[in-house]
Design a protein around this motif. Structure first.
Motif, PDB file in Angstrom:
ATOM      1  N   ILE A  65       0.840  -1.183   0.023  1.00 53.39           N
ATOM      2  CA  ILE A  65      -0.135  -0.021   0.009  1.00 53.39           C
ATOM      3  C   ILE A  65       0.687   1.196  -0.185  1.00 53.39           C
ATOM      4  CG2 ILE A  65      -1.697   1.503   1.390  1.00 53.39           C
ATOM      5  CD1 ILE A  65      -2.836  -1.467   2.356  1.00 53.39           C
ATOM      6  N   LEU A  66       2.053   1.220   0.931  1.00 53.77           N
ATOM      7  CA  LEU A  66       2.664   2.590   1.118  1.00 53.77           C
ATOM      8  C   LEU A  66       3.559   2.826  -0.368  1.00 53.77           C
ATOM      9  CD1 LEU A  66       3.428   2.925   4.691  1.00 53.77           C
ATOM     10  CD2 LEU A  66       1.755   3.616   3.548  1.00 53.77           C
ATOM     11  N   THR A  67       4.063   1.558  -0.809  1.00 51.14           N
ATOM     12  CA  THR A  67       4.871   1.806  -2.049  1.00 51.14           C
ATOM     13  C   THR A  67       3.866   2.261  -3.259  1.00 51.14           C
ATOM     14  OG1 THR A  67       6.411  -0.082  -1.391  1.00 51.14           O
ATOM     15  CG2 THR A  67       6.541   0.566  -3.696  1.00 51.14           C
ATOM     16  N   ALA A  68       2.637   1.685  -3.395  1.00 51.35           N
ATOM     17  CA  ALA A  68       1.753   2.220  -4.059  1.00 51.35           C
ATOM     18  C   ALA A  68       1.557   3.671  -3.973  1.00 51.35           C
ATOM     19  CB  ALA A  68       0.394   1.466  -4.105  1.00 51.35           C
ATOM     20  N   VAL A  69       1.305   4.188  -2.821  1.00 48.84           N
ATOM     21  CA  VAL A  69       1.311   5.636  -2.468  1.00 48.84           C
ATOM     22  C   VAL A  69       2.560   6.340  -2.978  1.00 48.84           C
ATOM     23  CG1 VAL A  69       0.986   7.166  -0.779  1.00 48.84           C
ATOM     24  CG2 VAL A  69      -0.404   5.117  -0.542  1.00 48.84           C
ATOM     25  N   PHE A  70       3.820   5.801  -2.667  1.00 45.93           N
ATOM     26  CA  PHE A  70       5.044   6.295  -3.267  1.00 45.93           C
ATOM     27  C   PHE A  70       4.839   6.578  -4.571  1.00 45.93           C
ATOM     28  CE2 PHE A  70       9.364   5.459  -4.724  1.00 45.93           C
ATOM     29  CZ  PHE A  70       9.775   6.565  -4.094  1.00 45.93           C
ATOM     30  N   THR A  71       4.529   5.434  -5.431  1.00 46.46           N
ATOM     31  CA  THR A  71       4.745   5.377  -7.054  1.00 46.46           C
ATOM     32  C   THR A  71       3.570   6.090  -7.650  1.00 46.46           C
ATOM     33  OG1 THR A  71       3.696   3.125  -7.017  1.00 46.46           O
ATOM     34  CG2 THR A  71       6.172   3.186  -7.029  1.00 46.46           C
ATOM     35  N   GLY A  72       2.597   6.161  -6.914  1.00 41.85           N
ATOM     36  CA  GLY A  72       1.215   7.053  -7.361  1.00 41.85           C
ATOM     37  C   GLY A  72       1.487   8.502  -7.143  1.00 41.85           C
ATOM     38  N   ALA A  73       2.358   8.866  -6.206  1.00 39.16           N
ATOM     39  CA  ALA A  73       2.746  10.199  -6.049  1.00 39.16           C
ATOM     40  C   ALA A  73       3.980  10.598  -6.936  1.00 39.16           C
ATOM     41  CB  ALA A  73       3.170  10.687  -4.661  1.00 39.16           C
ATOM     42  N   GLY A  74       4.305   9.894  -7.752  1.00 34.32           N
ATOM     43  CA  GLY A  74       5.543  10.240  -8.888  1.00 34.32           C
ATOM     44  C   GLY A  74       6.791   9.682  -8.210  1.00 34.32           C
ATOM     45  N   GLY A  75       7.100   8.609  -7.175  1.00 33.47           N
ATOM     46  CA  GLY A  75       8.307   8.460  -6.532  1.00 33.47           C
ATOM     47  C   GLY A  75       9.107   7.585  -7.597  1.00 33.47           C
ATOM     48  N   GLU A  76      10.406   7.999  -7.522  1.00 40.34           N
ATOM     49  CA  GLU A  76      11.208   7.005  -8.329  1.00 40.34           C
ATOM     50  C   GLU A  76      12.627   6.927  -7.350  1.00 40.34           C
ATOM     51  OE1 GLU A  76      12.445   9.426 -11.492  1.00 40.34           O
ATOM     52  OE2 GLU A  76      10.407   8.967 -12.634  1.00 40.34           O
ATOM     53  N   LEU A  77      13.377   5.872  -7.696  1.00 37.78           N
ATOM     54  CA  LEU A  77      14.400   5.424  -6.879  1.00 37.78           C
ATOM     55  C   LEU A  77      15.532   6.039  -7.368  1.00 37.78           C
ATOM     56  CD1 LEU A  77      14.015   1.497  -6.681  1.00 37.78           C
ATOM     57  CD2 LEU A  77      13.787   3.187  -4.539  1.00 37.78           C
ATOM     58  N   THR A  78      15.614   7.533  -7.048  1.00 30.37           N
ATOM     59  CA  THR A  78      16.672   8.227  -7.488  1.00 30.37           C
ATOM     60  C   THR A  78      16.679   9.295  -6.429  1.00 30.37           C
ATOM     61  OG1 THR A  78      15.285   9.952  -8.679  1.00 30.37           O
ATOM     62  CG2 THR A  78      16.275   8.160 -10.126  1.00 30.37           C
ATOM     63  N   PRO A  79      17.898  10.014  -6.502  1.00 29.27           N
ATOM     64  CA  PRO A  79      17.825  11.234  -5.074  1.00 29.27           C
ATOM     65  C   PRO A  79      17.063  12.306  -5.498  1.00 29.27           C
ATOM     66  CG  PRO A  79      20.271  10.450  -5.956  1.00 29.27           C
ATOM     67  CD  PRO A  79      19.205   9.765  -6.867  1.00 29.27           C
ATOM     68  N   THR A  80      16.574  12.626  -6.520  1.00 31.33           N
ATOM     69  CA  THR A  80      15.889  13.875  -6.832  1.00 31.33           C
ATOM     70  C   THR A  80      14.410  13.376  -6.842  1.00 31.33           C
ATOM     71  OG1 THR A  80      16.248  13.548  -9.043  1.00 31.33           O
ATOM     72  CG2 THR A  80      17.665  15.123  -7.840  1.00 31.33           C
ATOM     73  N   GLY A  81      14.092  12.361  -7.315  1.00 26.96           N
ATOM     74  CA  GLY A  81      12.417  11.764  -7.137  1.00 26.96           C
ATOM     75  C   GLY A  81      12.044  10.994  -6.263  1.00 26.96           C
ATOM     76  N   THR A 127      12.170  12.103  -2.527  1.00 24.92           N
ATOM     77  CA  THR A 127      11.624  12.732  -1.103  1.00 24.92           C
ATOM     78  C   THR A 127      10.163  13.020  -0.933  1.00 24.92           C
ATOM     79  OG1 THR A 127      13.840  13.449  -0.925  1.00 24.92           O
ATOM     80  CG2 THR A 127      11.809  14.215   0.787  1.00 24.92           C
ATOM     81  N   ASP A 128       9.496  13.839  -1.872  1.00 23.97           N
ATOM     82  CA  ASP A 128       8.107  14.174  -2.047  1.00 23.97           C
ATOM     83  C   ASP A 128       7.245  13.082  -1.894  1.00 23.97           C
ATOM     84  OD1 ASP A 128       9.098  16.814  -1.902  1.00 23.97           O
ATOM     85  OD2 ASP A 128       8.614  16.934  -4.001  1.00 23.97           O
ATOM     86  N   ALA A 129       7.504  12.289  -2.629  1.00 21.92           N
ATOM     87  CA  ALA A 129       6.593  10.945  -2.579  1.00 21.92           C
ATOM     88  C   ALA A 129       6.611  10.209  -1.479  1.00 21.92           C
ATOM     89  CB  ALA A 129       6.748  10.118  -3.645  1.00 21.92           C
ATOM     90  N   ALA A 130       8.148   9.971  -0.944  1.00 22.66           N
ATOM     91  CA  ALA A 130       8.086   9.353   0.388  1.00 22.66           C
ATOM     92  C   ALA A 130       7.573   9.822   1.585  1.00 22.66           C
ATOM     93  CB  ALA A 130       9.735   9.258   0.637  1.00 22.66           C
ATOM     94  N   GLN A 131       7.514  11.284   1.455  1.00 24.54           N
ATOM     95  CA  GLN A 131       6.982  12.112   2.613  1.00 24.54           C
ATOM     96  C   GLN A 131       5.608  11.660   2.525  1.00 24.54           C
ATOM     97  OE1 GLN A 131       6.500  16.508   2.239  1.00 24.54           O
ATOM     98  NE2 GLN A 131       7.364  16.599   4.272  1.00 24.54           N
ATOM     99  N   THR A 132       4.806  11.877   1.495  1.00 24.76           N
ATOM    100  CA  THR A 132       3.346  11.492   1.455  1.00 24.76           C
ATOM    101  C   THR A 132       3.225  10.083   1.982  1.00 24.76           C
ATOM    102  OG1 THR A 132       3.289  12.745  -0.614  1.00 24.76           O
ATOM    103  CG2 THR A 132       1.520  11.141  -0.327  1.00 24.76           C
ATOM    104  N   ALA A 133       3.727   8.879   1.298  1.00 24.76           N
ATOM    105  CA  ALA A 133       3.883   7.728   2.074  1.00 24.76           C
ATOM    106  C   ALA A 133       3.905   7.589   3.694  1.00 24.76           C
ATOM    107  CB  ALA A 133       4.698   6.623   1.201  1.00 24.76           C
ATOM    108  N   VAL A 134       4.939   8.135   4.078  1.00 27.82           N
ATOM    109  CA  VAL A 134       4.978   8.199   5.448  1.00 27.82           C
ATOM    110  C   VAL A 134       3.896   8.821   6.197  1.00 27.82           C
ATOM    111  CG1 VAL A 134       6.473   8.881   7.261  1.00 27.82           C
ATOM    112  CG2 VAL A 134       7.380   8.026   5.231  1.00 27.82           C
ATOM    113  N   LEU A 135       3.390   9.831   5.966  1.00 24.98           N
ATOM    114  CA  LEU A 135       2.214  10.524   6.533  1.00 24.98           C
ATOM    115  C   LEU A 135       1.024   9.760   6.171  1.00 24.98           C
ATOM    116  CD1 LEU A 135       3.005  14.230   5.415  1.00 24.98           C
ATOM    117  CD2 LEU A 135       3.256  13.147   7.812  1.00 24.98           C
ATOM    118  N   VAL A 136       0.776   8.794   5.198  1.00 29.69           N
ATOM    119  CA  VAL A 136      -0.231   8.103   5.052  1.00 29.69           C
ATOM    120  C   VAL A 136       0.001   6.851   6.131  1.00 29.69           C
ATOM    121  CG1 VAL A 136      -1.368   6.274   3.516  1.00 29.69           C
ATOM    122  CG2 VAL A 136      -0.697   8.340   2.912  1.00 29.69           C
ATOM    123  N   GLY A 137       1.196   6.463   6.325  1.00 25.72           N
ATOM    124  CA  GLY A 137       1.324   5.387   7.324  1.00 25.72           C
ATOM    125  C   GLY A 137       1.150   5.918   8.823  1.00 25.72           C
TER     126      GLY A 137
END
Length: 481
Positions: free
Chosen positions: A411-427, A429-439
């Motif tokens: 679920i939280l990875t789906a939130v991360f990728t749905g928010a545009g998250g990528e496994l890169t230094p610039t892509g 944090t924003d999506a990770a923040q959204t996923a953590v707050l959902v948690g």
């Protein structure tokens, strides 16, 4: 019922039951800190990275209740030992895996072996210690098992950096051998009712859980309205409904639905699932943030999370001692509240350049919260269970918590990728923040559910107390004091 009157020293009994539980819980997240390395070395995709964890968790969850049934039928210590042997063998296959697909397959086999470890270790522990010592023993067991989950990223990071990712699986081999020696020397055999094995229930439950998790994992990539995703989500839900209907009709059910008539048992299991979704899904996201975004090594990332990972070692045994005095509801509610606040703190300060000191308060709150939850939640699950239902009750709890782990990561990875998250230094944090707050939000809802626990859910029923008082010393009733 225990098959022998001899009782080993309580410290050695706790050690023999806790070492396998630690090993199984450790491997839930031991690969988490090695995921960036595995992504490079095995050329794994983000979806495969999820399956490195979820392949284990789903196999673990799917087989727990069958392992309990096998233990009831053929002897809990015997099945416990067999599970450790299979887990150890599968660890060798993980260490030798040449591809991502091979590692996922080996992790599934490892999860099947691990399924015998957690619920049977608790049931065996309860039958091998006196009623007076049981709260302390369960508290220590809960602390050790919780520590295994918490230090998985630290151990994985240290081994990956010092040696290689293969070595983190080789470590299970000597631990597995030691566990088998301790079990043979210090744990007595016990059995439950020799009911027929519920193969149909096992198949429906396994397929249903896999379908739902598969649909969530594939949702962002394949499209939430795609055939494969709808087949997973809808088909899995139908199979789970069929599982419930099948189990309600059977006297010898894999998962006796009558257990859920007990309020303490039902609420504790809902809390266990939601707790696992919120906190462990966030761990999956945060560990990779430290490496992918902030450039920390696997070991550095593990060390940085030590305020989180070390707290349960101190807090959980203490909660096992005070739970009979204050009740499980107060402890579980406080623990989940602490985690919700801690995770919200982390989510709000998360930034590519965030200083480590800004993360520490959140880590401490999450760690203390985990320590407050583990043992009291186990106590609440077992509070009103008869000896005949003890293993299935703990097995149900372990199953649902493991399903929560898989759902949390999905679920939280789906939130991360749905928010545009990528496994890169610039892509990232924003999506990770959204996923953590959902948690954190999931944990906030869990707090409200935890308030539904009975005020004194750690107290057995009158009938259970009478049974415990009349039980012989060599075969105490399995009711936590």
């Amino acid at each position: 019922m225990s098959t022998t009157a001899r009782r080993a020293p309580v410290g050695l009994v706790i050690l023999a039951a806790s070492v396998p539980a630690f090993m199984a819980s450790l491997d839930n997240l031991v690969v988490t800190n090695a995921l960036p390395v595995l992504a490079t070395d095995l050329e794994a995709t983000l979806e495969q990275l999820q399956w490195f964890v979820n392949g284990y968790s789903l196999a673990f969850a799917s087989m727990i209740l069958m392992a309990v049934a096998l233990g009831d039928r053929y002897g809990r210590r015997r099945v416990f030992s067999g599970g450790i042997a299979l887990f150890t063998f599968a660890s060798i296959l993980c260490a030798l895996a040449p591809t991502a697909e091979a590692l996922i397959a080996a992790r599934v086999l490892q999860g099947i072996g691990g399924a015998a470890l957690m619920p049977l270790s608790l049931a065996i522990l309860a039958s091998n210690v006196s009623e007076r010592m049981r709260p302390m023993a369960i508290g220590i067991w809960g602390g050790v098992a919780g520590l295994g989950v918490a230090v998985g990223p630290l151990v994985g990071g240290a081994v990956v950096e010092g040696m290689s990712w293969h070595a983190m699986f080789w470590l299970n081999v000597p631990v597995g051998i030691l566990a088998l020696m301790l079990i043979r020397a210090y744990l007595t055999e016990s059995r439950g009712a020799r009911a027929p094995l519920d193969i149909v229930g096992l198949g429906l439950g396994m397929a249903g859980v896999f379908g739902v998790v598969f649909g969530i994992i594939r949702g962002n990539e394949a499209g939430w309205t795609s055939g494969q995703v709808l087949a997973g989500l809808v088909g899995g839900s139908v199979l789970l409904a069929g599982f419930v209907a099948w189990e309600r009709r059977r006297d010898d059910a894999l998962l006796p639905m009558r257990l859920f008539r007990d309020r303490s048992f039902s609420v504790a299991n809902v809390v266990g699932v939601m707790f696992s979704i919120g906190i462990l899904g966030a761990v999956f996201i945060l560990i990779q943030f430290l490496q992918v975004v902030q450039g920390k090594s696997p070991l550095e990332a593990g060390v940085m999370t030590m305020p989180w990972t070390m707290a349960p070692l101190v807090v959980a045994p203490l909660t096992g001692l005070i739970a009979p005095r204050v009740g499980t509801r107060a402890l579980v509610t406080a623990g989940v509240s602490s985690q919700a606040v801690g995770l919200a703190w982390i989510g709000l300060v998360l930034d590519p350049s965030v200083a480590y000191g800004a993360l520490v308060p959140g880590f401490v709150l999450c760690g203390v919260g985990m320590g407050l939850v583990f043992a009291p939640l186990a106590t609440a699950v077992l509070a009103h269970m008869s000896e005949a239902d003890q293993a299935k009750a703990s097995g149900t709890n372990a199953t649902l918590r493991e399903i929560g782990v898989a759902l949390g990561i999905a679920i939280l990875t789906a939130v991360f990728t749905g928010a545009g998250g990528e496994l890169t230094p610039t892509g990232y944090t924003d999506a990770a923040q959204t996923a953590v707050l959902v948690g954190a939000a999931i944990l906030a809802v869990t707090v409200m559910v935890a308030t539904l626990l009975p005020r004194r859910s750690d107290q057995p029923t009158v009938a259970a107390r009478d049974d415990a008082a009349g039980a012989p010393a060599e075969a105490p009733a399995l009711i936590p004091a």
